[in-house]
Design a protein around this motif. Structure first.
Motif, mmCIF file in Angstrom:
data_model
loop_
_atom_site.group_PDB
_atom_site.id
_atom_site.type_symbol
_atom_site.label_atom_id
_atom_site.label_comp_id
_atom_site.label_asym_id
_atom_site.label_seq_id
_atom_site.Cartn_x
_atom_site.Cartn_y
_atom_site.Cartn_z
ATOM 1 N N GLN A 52 74.629 -4.182 64.866
ATOM 2 C CA GLN A 52 73.469 -4.535 65.467
ATOM 3 C C GLN A 52 72.382 -3.994 64.556
ATOM 4 O OE1 GLN A 52 74.711 -6.474 68.202
ATOM 5 N NE2 GLN A 52 73.458 -7.095 67.594
ATOM 6 N N ALA A 53 72.554 -2.831 64.090
ATOM 7 C CA ALA A 53 71.131 -1.838 63.982
ATOM 8 C C ALA A 53 70.426 -2.961 62.954
ATOM 9 C CB ALA A 53 71.318 -0.681 63.848
ATOM 10 N N THR A 54 71.137 -2.909 62.069
ATOM 11 C CA THR A 54 70.721 -3.936 60.471
ATOM 12 C C THR A 54 70.377 -5.025 61.343
ATOM 13 O OG1 THR A 54 72.022 -3.033 59.302
ATOM 14 C CG2 THR A 54 71.286 -5.277 58.627
ATOM 15 N N PRO A 114 68.844 -18.363 60.883
ATOM 16 C CA PRO A 114 66.878 -18.255 60.661
ATOM 17 C C PRO A 114 67.115 -16.805 62.268
ATOM 18 C CG PRO A 114 67.922 -20.642 60.601
ATOM 19 C CD PRO A 114 68.841 -19.720 60.543
ATOM 20 N N VAL A 115 67.389 -16.447 63.435
ATOM 21 C CA VAL A 115 66.760 -15.727 64.076
ATOM 22 C C VAL A 115 67.579 -14.124 63.408
ATOM 23 C CG1 VAL A 115 68.127 -14.738 66.236
ATOM 24 C CG2 VAL A 115 68.083 -17.092 65.870
ATOM 25 N N ILE A 116 67.890 -14.265 62.617
ATOM 26 C CA ILE A 116 69.107 -12.728 62.454
ATOM 27 C C ILE A 116 68.077 -12.134 61.644
ATOM 28 C CG2 ILE A 116 70.791 -11.484 60.731
ATOM 29 C CD1 ILE A 116 72.583 -13.373 62.286
ATOM 30 N N ASN A 117 66.856 -13.185 60.041
ATOM 31 C CA ASN A 117 66.682 -13.069 59.214
ATOM 32 C C ASN A 117 65.359 -12.964 59.271
ATOM 33 O OD1 ASN A 117 68.424 -12.182 57.612
ATOM 34 N ND2 ASN A 117 68.639 -14.928 57.287
ATOM 35 N N LYS A 118 64.623 -13.400 60.896
ATOM 36 C CA LYS A 118 63.611 -13.841 61.579
ATOM 37 C C LYS A 118 62.738 -11.759 61.212
ATOM 38 C CE LYS A 118 60.339 -15.852 64.796
ATOM 39 N NZ LYS A 118 60.173 -15.998 65.610
ATOM 40 N N GLN A 119 61.666 -11.886 60.583
ATOM 41 C CA GLN A 119 60.488 -10.516 60.782
ATOM 42 C C GLN A 119 59.972 -10.211 61.458
ATOM 43 O OE1 GLN A 119 59.326 -10.709 56.310
ATOM 44 N NE2 GLN A 119 59.905 -8.726 56.519
ATOM 45 N N GLY A 120 59.374 -9.191 62.057
ATOM 46 C CA GLY A 120 58.635 -8.988 63.510
ATOM 47 C C GLY A 120 59.345 -8.701 65.207
ATOM 48 N N VAL A 121 60.525 -9.622 64.885
ATOM 49 C CA VAL A 121 61.382 -9.319 65.942
ATOM 50 C C VAL A 121 61.923 -8.187 66.009
ATOM 51 C CG1 VAL A 121 62.652 -10.562 67.446
ATOM 52 C CG2 VAL A 121 60.859 -12.107 65.944
ATOM 53 N N GLY A 122 62.241 -7.710 67.155
ATOM 54 C CA GLY A 122 63.691 -6.489 67.270
ATOM 55 C C GLY A 122 65.191 -7.215 67.284
ATOM 56 N N PHE A 123 65.437 -7.293 68.704
ATOM 57 C CA PHE A 123 66.640 -7.852 69.925
ATOM 58 C C PHE A 123 65.805 -9.207 68.962
ATOM 59 C CE2 PHE A 123 68.891 -8.858 72.994
ATOM 60 C CZ PHE A 123 69.282 -8.986 72.774
ATOM 61 N N LYS A 124 67.581 -9.123 68.706
ATOM 62 C CA LYS A 124 67.310 -11.186 68.040
ATOM 63 C C LYS A 124 68.319 -11.547 68.937
ATOM 64 C CE LYS A 124 65.380 -10.446 64.362
ATOM 65 N NZ LYS A 124 65.698 -8.833 63.308
ATOM 66 N N PRO A 128 78.167 -8.840 70.593
ATOM 67 C CA PRO A 128 79.198 -9.844 70.496
ATOM 68 C C PRO A 128 80.125 -10.685 71.339
ATOM 69 C CG PRO A 128 78.949 -7.294 70.364
ATOM 70 C CD PRO A 128 77.720 -7.214 70.021
ATOM 71 N N ALA A 129 79.361 -10.680 72.456
ATOM 72 C CA ALA A 129 79.464 -11.196 73.887
ATOM 73 C C ALA A 129 79.045 -12.928 73.176
ATOM 74 C CB ALA A 129 78.740 -11.529 75.321
ATOM 75 N N VAL A 130 77.886 -12.923 72.748
ATOM 76 C CA VAL A 130 77.744 -14.573 72.688
ATOM 77 C C VAL A 130 78.342 -14.598 71.172
ATOM 78 C CG1 VAL A 130 75.739 -15.307 71.282
ATOM 79 C CG2 VAL A 130 75.501 -14.133 73.065
ATOM 80 N N PHE A 131 78.375 -14.104 70.165
ATOM 81 C CA PHE A 131 79.535 -14.292 68.896
ATOM 82 C C PHE A 131 80.282 -14.476 69.484
ATOM 83 C CE2 PHE A 131 82.460 -12.444 65.761
ATOM 84 C CZ PHE A 131 82.082 -13.661 65.037
ATOM 85 N N ALA A 132 81.406 -14.152 69.885
ATOM 86 C CA ALA A 132 82.116 -14.820 70.835
ATOM 87 C C ALA A 132 82.843 -15.629 71.125
ATOM 88 C CB ALA A 132 83.313 -13.394 71.688
ATOM 89 N N ARG A 133 81.829 -16.177 72.223
ATOM 90 C CA ARG A 133 81.491 -16.960 73.050
ATOM 91 C C ARG A 133 81.530 -18.559 71.827
ATOM 92 N NH1 ARG A 133 77.093 -19.598 75.063
ATOM 93 N NH2 ARG A 133 75.773 -18.007 74.563
ATOM 94 N N LYS A 134 80.625 -18.210 71.153
ATOM 95 C CA LYS A 134 79.956 -18.628 70.549
ATOM 96 C C LYS A 134 81.265 -19.533 69.251
ATOM 97 C CE LYS A 134 75.092 -19.343 70.487
ATOM 98 N NZ LYS A 134 75.525 -20.590 70.722
ATOM 99 N N SER A 135 81.388 -18.284 68.758
ATOM 100 C CA SER A 135 83.504 -18.970 67.581
ATOM 101 C C SER A 135 84.436 -19.433 68.279
ATOM 102 C CB SER A 135 83.341 -18.215 67.275
ATOM 103 O OG SER A 135 82.584 -16.041 66.782
ATOM 104 N N GLY A 136 84.288 -19.296 69.893
ATOM 105 C CA GLY A 136 85.676 -19.564 70.643
ATOM 106 C C GLY A 136 85.336 -21.148 71.187
ATOM 107 N N GLU A 137 83.904 -21.302 71.349
ATOM 108 C CA GLU A 137 83.862 -22.717 71.330
ATOM 109 C C GLU A 137 83.915 -23.727 70.033
ATOM 110 O OE1 GLU A 137 80.280 -22.300 74.543
ATOM 111 O OE2 GLU A 137 79.246 -22.157 72.341
#
Length: 244
Positions: A52-54, A114-124, A128-137
């Motif tokens: 998460q920190a990365t 694109p979101v993960i690698n966007k500079q200048g933005v902290g919380f992306k 885990p919850a979003v990852f799980a939902r999208k993976s399940g879909e």
């Protein structure tokens, strides 16, 4: 494991799925299949949580946190946890199903680059919850097997428990139920036989920054904290597997 090897394994397994090799498990194996699919999702969420920190590092552009990295991690951690080596799918019953889950998790992270690698933005918002939902879909679209997070304190409308899930959540909340023990039942859904399984989840220390105290305070996502404490029942992973 090299990137091209992972891709070859997954593509071969998905081809088998399309040809019918990944038909939902028969009556004597569907419980194990459900348990292992849930485990794969849990392993993937663990990878997201640990990095998460990365992911939220606003100073860094390309972080190397790619779908290939995640799929490598999931396969290796799954092997260590279960002794099942998905890099050798020919030796694993139901391998196409398990690798379809790995591929779903990979696709989610690839789409989020694109979101993960966007500079200048902290919380992306890559949590885990979003990852799980999208993976399940994605997994449902590939296989027809439903996998979702659910709980009494659900935030996303699609995670709202149905009647069966609500009843099982009450069972999990009962102190007489052995902590951590899943619940499964062969039943009917929409007029068709299915296996339903739920695996309880409990609040870890890493959950509390968003879901802990003070209850009602807004967390980093903007949602209200639930006031959980470490070890509290947080919900469950719910899976529905069609039966022959």
């Amino acid at each position: 494991m090299a990137k091209h090897i992972i891709q070859r394994i997954v593509m071969a397994a998905l081809t088998a799925t399309c040809m019918g090799a990944a038909t939902p498990a028969s009556a004597n194996t569907e419980v194990e299949t459900a348990e292992l699919l849930i485990k794969l999702l849990q392993v993937g969420r663990g990878v997201i949580s640990e990095h998460q920190a990365t992911i939220n590092d606003a100073s860094k552009g390309d972080k190397g946190f790619t779908g290939d990295f995640v799929s490598n991690q999931v396969i290796e951690r799954f092997r260590k946890a279960t002794k099942i080596d998905l890099s050798r799918p020919a030796t694993v019953p139901q391998a196409p199903l398990y690798l379809a889950m790995v591929e779903s998790e990979k696709e989610v992270i690839d789409e989020m680059q694109p979101v993960i690698n966007k500079q200048g933005v902290g919380f992306k918002g890559v949590i885990p919850a979003v990852f799980a939902r999208k993976s399940g879909e994605r997994f449902y679209r590939k296989t027809g097997i439903r996998v979702k997070l659910t709980g009494t304190d659900y935030r996303f409308p699609g995670n709202r428990p149905d009647e069966f899930e609500s009843e099982v959540l009450r069972i999990f909340a009962d102190t007489r139920h052995p902590k951590g023990q899943p619940y499964s039942k062969a039943t009917m859904l929409d007029g068709k036989p299915v296996l339903r399984m739920m695996d309880p989840e409990y609040a870890a220390s890493t959950c509390l920054s968003c879901h802990g105290d003070p209850k009602g305070e807004r967390d980093i996502t903007g949602a209200k904290k639930e006031g959980w404490h470490e070890g509290d029942l947080a919900g469950a992973i719910s899976i529905v597997i069609p039966m022959r």
